[in-house]
Design a protein around this motif. Sequence first.
Motif, PDB file in Angstrom:
ATOM      1  N   GLY A 116      30.174  41.269  23.843  1.00  0.00           N
ATOM      2  CA  GLY A 116      28.741  41.537  23.766  1.00  0.00           C
ATOM      3  C   GLY A 116      28.234  42.151  25.050  1.00  0.00           C
ATOM      4  N   ILE A 117      27.170  42.934  24.938  1.00  0.00           N
ATOM      5  CA  ILE A 117      26.496  43.431  26.142  1.00  0.00           C
ATOM      6  C   ILE A 117      25.011  43.086  26.027  1.00  0.00           C
ATOM      7  CG2 ILE A 117      28.123  45.371  26.423  1.00  0.00           C
ATOM      8  CD1 ILE A 117      25.004  46.728  25.820  1.00  0.00           C
ATOM      9  N   GLU A 118      24.390  42.792  27.155  1.00  0.00           N
ATOM     10  CA  GLU A 118      22.957  42.496  27.165  1.00  0.00           C
ATOM     11  C   GLU A 118      22.343  43.278  28.332  1.00  0.00           C
ATOM     12  OE1 GLU A 118      22.223  40.763  24.591  1.00  0.00           O
ATOM     13  OE2 GLU A 118      23.909  39.417  24.213  1.00  0.00           O
ATOM     14  N   ALA A 119      21.317  44.086  28.023  1.00  0.00           N
ATOM     15  CA  ALA A 119      20.592  44.845  29.057  1.00  0.00           C
ATOM     16  C   ALA A 119      19.226  44.178  29.212  1.00  0.00           C
ATOM     17  CB  ALA A 119      20.454  46.306  28.635  1.00  0.00           C
ATOM     18  N   LEU A 120      19.038  43.477  30.324  1.00  0.00           N
ATOM     19  CA  LEU A 120      17.891  42.576  30.478  1.00  0.00           C
ATOM     20  C   LEU A 120      16.862  43.149  31.437  1.00  0.00           C
ATOM     21  CD1 LEU A 120      20.066  39.356  30.898  1.00  0.00           C
ATOM     22  CD2 LEU A 120      19.158  40.319  28.788  1.00  0.00           C
ATOM     23  N   GLY A 121      15.611  43.196  30.973  1.00  0.00           N
ATOM     24  CA  GLY A 121      14.544  43.697  31.835  1.00  0.00           C
ATOM     25  C   GLY A 121      14.277  45.181  31.645  1.00  0.00           C
ATOM     26  N   PHE A 122      14.614  45.726  30.484  1.00  0.00           N
ATOM     27  CA  PHE A 122      14.390  47.155  30.209  1.00  0.00           C
ATOM     28  C   PHE A 122      13.562  47.302  28.935  1.00  0.00           C
ATOM     29  CE2 PHE A 122      18.503  46.703  32.298  1.00  0.00           C
ATOM     30  CZ  PHE A 122      18.390  47.601  33.357  1.00  0.00           C
TER      31      PHE A 122
END
Length: 431
Positions: free
Chosen positions: A137-143
């Motif tokens: 999994g990938i998580e892009a946080l704060g975008f």
Amino acid sequence: MAQKIQSVKGMNDLLPVEQKDFKLTAAFWQAFEDTVGRWTRAYGYQQIRTPIVEQTGLFVRSIGEETDVVGKEMYTFSDSNDSLSLSLRPEGTASCLRAVVEHNLLYNSPQKLWYMGPMFRRERPQKGRYRQFHQVGIEALGFEGPDIDAEIIAMSADLWEKLGIREYLTLEINSLGNREERAAHRAALVEYLTRYEAQLDEDSKRRLKTNPLRVLDTKNPDLQEICNAAPRLVDYLGEASQNHYARFKAMLDGLGIQYVENPRLVRGLDYYNQTVFEWTTDKLGAQATVCGGGRYDGLIEELGGKPAPSIGFAMGIERLLLLVSEYGSLEVNAAPDVYAMHQGEGADLQVMKYAQALRAQGFNVMQHSGYQSLKAQMKKADNSGARFALIVAQDELANGTVTLKDMKGKHEQQTVATADLTDTLQQWKNA
Ligand code: HAM
């Protein structure tokens, strides 16, 4: 003989060899992990590893009590020392965000994180659906997006390309809007479905009360007509949501990534809003979704962090690799470079020294263990898939030489001085 103990239903062993009903080998899996490591680095993502067990409340609060995953499929138990309820993680997003909030990782910059590991859901096992399965999994946080929404789609498409399965996957997208838009749509949907309540199956009747959006997810062919004519969430989107969705789609167009808009794509976890998507295939039977994800702009705040709009996805490794093993390409290099054989007194120790010296030069060397005829050892060398065989018998031992054999027959068998061992093998390898 004592009775054998079996593995738990729906949980697989990964072996060096293929099994009758589970084709994936550990070497194939490892080659995939290597690819994932390079791929995530290429996009600037950093790895996070969290425990497999979390407090049950984490999943209830994030994934949602009324979802199948939390309501029916979790492995939950109480810790014997206290009454704390614990669960095996059914997915990775909740754990990742719990850790991010706990360690204040978003304190002064957004984060791009990835993870890989086992997840647990008590579903009915079948090909491509297991009780212990694995996700990347990938998580892009704060975008806020929509640029990151499009970028992570391009990132996933890039991985499919690397694995040679791009042409077997279809991208489906939808927008779930924001909370208010979903509430307005939900009210209209409940009103509509209630009119048809008598025709709904038991599952849909239950979902009508708990999670009406999920009624649209039904696979029941008798309900397709009702669902097709139901109020569509996309018609309830306000200007900002429409704008986000339109810009996201324009970027996909600009990147040349094809997609299918599926207004009934709602995902099985409650935390999503705005952009959602799935990559599906028609090559895996019923287990068609290989990767799924979307935005979850409110989740970090719900877990006690400062608001941080975010997006991510996860792929099922088993499903993906079943597809790759049949239709794609992934280079697996599990064989040693050299199989080292010995015969006669003292040769075992000498070979061990040569093997160590070769390993120090970067060769992978499998040393024959035990004492067998050279013929039997050569058979083992053959089975190992090694490119070269190294032989030390009494003559070699007496003369300070080594005999080298190219198992592919590209070079003549040669007996060389010990000092020339590494150079000769290096030349053969590079030739
Ligand atoms: P999910 O759709 O529940 O999303 O799972 C992601 C993928 O895991 C599925 O598309 C499927 O390939 C695989 N998968 C799920 N259940 C099983 C199973 N029982 N056996 C084999 N494979 C399975 C999530 O888990 C979200 N956390 C994804 C995400 C990340 N959204 C935002 N960030």
